[in-house]
Design an enzyme around this catalytic site. Structure first.
Site, PDB file in Angstrom:
ATOM      1  N   ASP A   1      -0.353   5.111   1.063  1.00  0.00           N
ATOM      2  CA  ASP A   1      -0.747   5.964   1.905  1.00  0.00           C
ATOM      3  C   ASP A   1      -0.804   5.703   3.100  1.00  0.00           C
ATOM      4  OD1 ASP A   1      -0.765   8.529   0.146  1.00  0.00           O
ATOM      5  OD2 ASP A   1      -2.323   7.617  -0.664  1.00  0.00           O
TER       6      ASP A   1
ATOM      7  N   ASP B   1       0.747  -1.188   0.005  1.00  0.00           N
ATOM      8  CA  ASP B   1       0.158   0.120   0.104  1.00  0.00           C
ATOM      9  C   ASP B   1       1.052   0.932  -0.062  1.00  0.00           C
ATOM     10  OD1 ASP B   1      -2.181   1.568   0.366  1.00  0.00           O
ATOM     11  OD2 ASP B   1      -1.958   1.763   2.455  1.00  0.00           O
TER      12      ASP B   1
ATOM     13  N   ASN C   1      -2.068  -0.525   5.687  1.00  0.00           N
ATOM     14  CA  ASN C   1      -2.728   0.068   7.299  1.00  0.00           C
ATOM     15  C   ASN C   1      -4.154  -0.166   7.449  1.00  0.00           C
ATOM     16  OD1 ASN C   1      -3.026   2.156   5.332  1.00  0.00           O
ATOM     17  ND2 ASN C   1      -3.501   3.331   7.109  1.00  0.00           N
TER      18      ASN C   1
END
Length: 308
Positions: free
Chosen positions: A63, A61, A172
């Site tokens: 961001d 991922d 996240n």
């Protein structure tokens, strides 16, 4: 990621609110792109092409996993970008998670690395160019490759066209791998902590995981790996203590045969070492341990040692 939909943030809780101007703009862009690029969903990503299928796939991922971006220069950012979306200019301030470039470079030696973000390509591409200048990530995927679900977007790993036993995703947001939870590693959010060492800590585990037949379940294997590492560290410490005691015994044999008593006071920080010595049976048979009554400092223990 806090102000609009150009930099995507997963919705953890559904809240009814009116979208701002930028969110409406990005939604329109996404809608028309999707409408004009209708393809068979099975081949939507276009990445199931002949590649090195002998290696496992690691999906990263962007961001809050590798970087943190915002539209205000509030934190000590690493660089800024001017991005243009539908002829409108936006300035984005980006903070890079410590160790990102080395993490990607090393990871690419063991995995086929894919960067998959729910952000717009206009924003994500320039960021990826900076944190991965050597293009170690062979494939880049953006918002249009995500699957809409209630509450946000997810990344359906089955679209990669690979056996899921060979695919891991690091993100996240748990929503990003809601369809394949056993394949996901939920990493701690990164905002602006320059002392963050998540990537450095995670890398040895991922290298070990690349050699396993099945990466699932990732979270359980992660716990198992670090438990084994802890046991090995204890074992190594026992070996060092054992060697140290052997050297000490050799030195003591060279001393006079007269008995001499000495008192050694230790803090509780030494207790682990004493316990390890006891477990390894490397204490001298002439060492006696006695706990004196000490009212002024209960955190100290006295050991009486008789040397031969």
């Amino acid at each position: 990621m806090n102000t609009n939909d150009i930099i995507y943030q997963q919705q953890q809780e559904q809240q009814e609110r009116k979208p701002n101007f930028i969110e409406k703009l990005c939604s329109c862009i996404y809608y028309f792109r999707k409408k004009s690029n209708k393809t068979n969903d099975k081949y939507q990503l276009g990445i199931d092409t002949p590649k090195s299928h002998s290696r496992k796939v690691c999906v990263l991922d962007l961001d809050e996993t590798l970087v943190h971006s915002q539209f205000k220069a509030e934190n000590d950012h690493d660089f800024s970008l001017d991005i243009i979306v539908q002829s409108q200019l936006f300035k984005v301030y980006v903070t890079v998670r410590p160790g990102v470039e080395n993490f990607i470079d090393t990871l690419s030696e063991y995995f086929e690395v894919i960067m998959w973000t729910a952000s717009l390509k206009e924003y994500a591409d320039p960021v990826m160019d900076i944190i991965d200048p050597s293009r170690r990530a062979l494939t880049r995927l953006y918002r249009e490759s995500c699957t809409p679900i209630q509450g946000g977007l997810t990344k359906n790993l089955s679209k990669l066209g690979r056996n899921l036993k060979d695919v891991i995703i690091i993100d996240n947001s748990q929503m990003s791998f809601i369809f394949q939870q056993e394949n996901g590693y939920l990493i701690k959010d990164f905002i602006a902590d320059k002392n963050d060492n998540e990537l450095e800590t995670l890398l040895p585990f991922l290298i070990w995981l690349s050699q396993q037949n099945d990466v699932r379940p990732v979270s359980q294997l992660f716990k198992q790996y670090f438990m084994n590492e802890s046991i090995q560290r204890k074992h190594s410490k026992r070996q060092i203590l054992s060697q140290s005691m052997i050297l000490n015994n050799q030195n003591s044999n060279k001393k006079l045969d007269t008995k001499a008593q000495r008192t050694h006071t230790v803090n509780h920080c030494d207790i682990e070492e004493i316990e390890l010595r006891a477990e390894a049976n490397i204490n001298s048979p002439n060492i006696e341990m006695k706990l004196n009554d000490q009212t002024d400092d209960e955190s100290r223990e006295t050991f009486e040692i008789s040397n031969c």
